[in-house]
Write an enzyme that holds these catalytic residues in place. Structure first.
Site, PDB file in Angstrom:
ATOM      1  CD  GLU A   1      17.979   4.437  -9.992  1.00 35.02           C
ATOM      2  OE1 GLU A   1      17.799   4.411  -8.766  1.00 35.02           O
ATOM      3  OE2 GLU A   1      18.974   3.913 -10.539  1.00 35.02           O
TER       4      GLU A   1
ATOM      5  CG  ASP B   1      17.235   9.643  -8.065  1.00 34.00           C
ATOM      6  OD1 ASP B   1      17.351   8.400  -7.967  1.00 34.00           O
ATOM      7  OD2 ASP B   1      16.220  10.244  -7.665  1.00 34.00           O
TER       8      ASP B   1
ATOM      9  N   GLY C   1      12.823   4.074  -4.202  1.00 34.79           N
ATOM     10  CA  GLY C   1      11.704   4.964  -3.914  1.00 34.79           C
ATOM     11  C   GLY C   1      10.394   4.304  -4.300  1.00 34.79           C
TER      12      GLY C   1
ATOM     13  N   GLY D   1      16.815   4.246  -4.228  1.00 31.93           N
ATOM     14  CA  GLY D   1      16.757   5.039  -3.002  1.00 31.93           C
ATOM     15  C   GLY D   1      17.403   4.361  -1.813  1.00 31.93           C
TER      16      GLY D   1
END
Length: 364
Positions: free
Chosen positions: A143, A151, A72, A120
């Site tokens: 992360e 996530d 992301g 992501g």
């Protein structure tokens, strides 16, 4: 006047919908606009009888392939998390909805996972019906480096790795390559990088009877194994299956092996709080479907930014890595030994009633 090319390129050739992530200067890091474009396009093709399958790839500065997606847009997350921008909430809700759509897509979705595939990028490839890796693949869920957790469905797909490999990858953020991605259930087939272009073009030129035929066509041109070594995971399983973060760090620091000492040093650099959160996430997710896992992760990510106003581990982690670049995050608590149980457990309390959850409509 020249137009700026779109960050997501989409076209239909033959019976296949083709998507190219086209933000190479950011290693195709996903913006909110890209998430929305991907979601909209996949929803259109889902109901288009002329499109039998979808193929997705990334691009790099010299052209197509080379990298898939680095994750992301963390600079946006820092800005939005620091200023209260409401698009932060939209980003995670819509990104997780996109991840779920890919996991449940009714047509073959083929991911060409060349180069960097992280964060992501894993979220838009792990749900694929065919996950292709190359000798250039560098795969990770890093992360914890930025005070976040794996996530985009990371709880779901990492917990499906063999043994305690999921705990190891989630806590350390270590990078693996093609052979280990295949061995750890994070990829389905190997394709030499030089052969990607020809296969991509062939998909658009062939006539296919149905989606299964597209899937079979790609599978027949790829290989089940990659020509790279796979580590013996006995040591990983022995350490990372231990009950708590404190047990894991203690076992590593009392083990004289080079791997254990290096791994302990890595964990000591990560957010102590998020290590506890991540270990719990992976273990809870083993008994969840993808929709339930994404709802849990949506709760968790809300807490990452708002549980402690002005004390977000994620905002601080991104600051240290990508904004100020001092690589000296001020984690709070600062030590693994000082993390209170009630603090990490709070991440698993949903801020929404079940009927009002932003992802309540997702189904396993």
């Amino acid at each position: 006047m020249s137009q700026t090319p779109a960050d997501v390129l989409a076209e239909v050739r033959g019976h296949v919908g083709f998507i190219t992530l086209n933000r190479p200067r950011a290693i195709n890091a996903l913006s909110l606009g890209m998430v929305r474009d991907l979601l909209a396009q996949l929803l259109i093709w889902k109901d288009d009888p002329k499109v039998l399958a979808v193929a997705i790839r990334g691009s790099h500065k010299e052209g197509v392939f080379g990298h898939f997606c680095a994750g992301g847009d963390i600079r946006f997350l820092h800005q939005a998390g620091s200023t209260g921008n409401p698009e932060l909430e939209d980003f995670f809700t819509e990104e997780y909805a996109l991840n779920h759509l890919i996991f449940t897509y009714p047509k073959p979705y083929i991911a060409f996972m060349d180069g960097i595939v992280m964060g992501g990028g894993m979220g838009i490839s792990q749900g694929a019906s065919l996950r292709l890796v190359t000798e250039k693949t560098k795969m990770a869920m890093p992360e914890t480096i930025i005070g976040l957790f794996p996530d985009v469905g990371g709880g779901y797909f990492l917990s499906r790795c063999p043994g305690a490999v999921g705990e190891w990858l989630a806590l350390t953020g270590d990078t693996i390559e093609a052979a280990e991605a295949l061995a750890f259930n994070l990829a389905d087939a190997y394709l030499p990088a030089a052969e990607q272009g020809a296969l991509w073009e062939a998909l658009g030129a062939q006539q296919f009877a149905d989606g299964d035929a597209v899937h079979a066509f790609v599978q027949a041109r790829s290989q089940p194994h990659a020509p790279q070594p796979v580590r013996d995971v006995q040591q990983i399983n022995r350490i990372f299956a231990l009950p708590t973060v404190r047990d894991i760090i203690s076992a590593l620091e009392t083990d004289a092996s080079e791997w254990a000492q290096a791994t302990a040093a890595v964990l000591r650099k990560r957010s102590p709080l998020m290590l506890f959160v991540v270990l719990e996430q992976i273990r809870r997710a083993r008994n969840m479907g993808v929709a339930e896992d994404l709802r849990m992760e949506r709760d968790m990510v809300r807490h990452c930014f708002y549980l402690r106003p002005g004390q977000s581990e994620t905002v601080e982690g991104i600051r240290a890595l990508a904004v100020d670049k001092d690589h000296n995050p001020r984690w709070n608590p600062a030590r693994i030994e000082d993390v209170p149980e009630d603090l990490w457990k709070a991440f698993f309390v949903s801020p929404w009633p079940a009927h009002s959850h932003p992802l309540a409509y997702l189904k396993d």
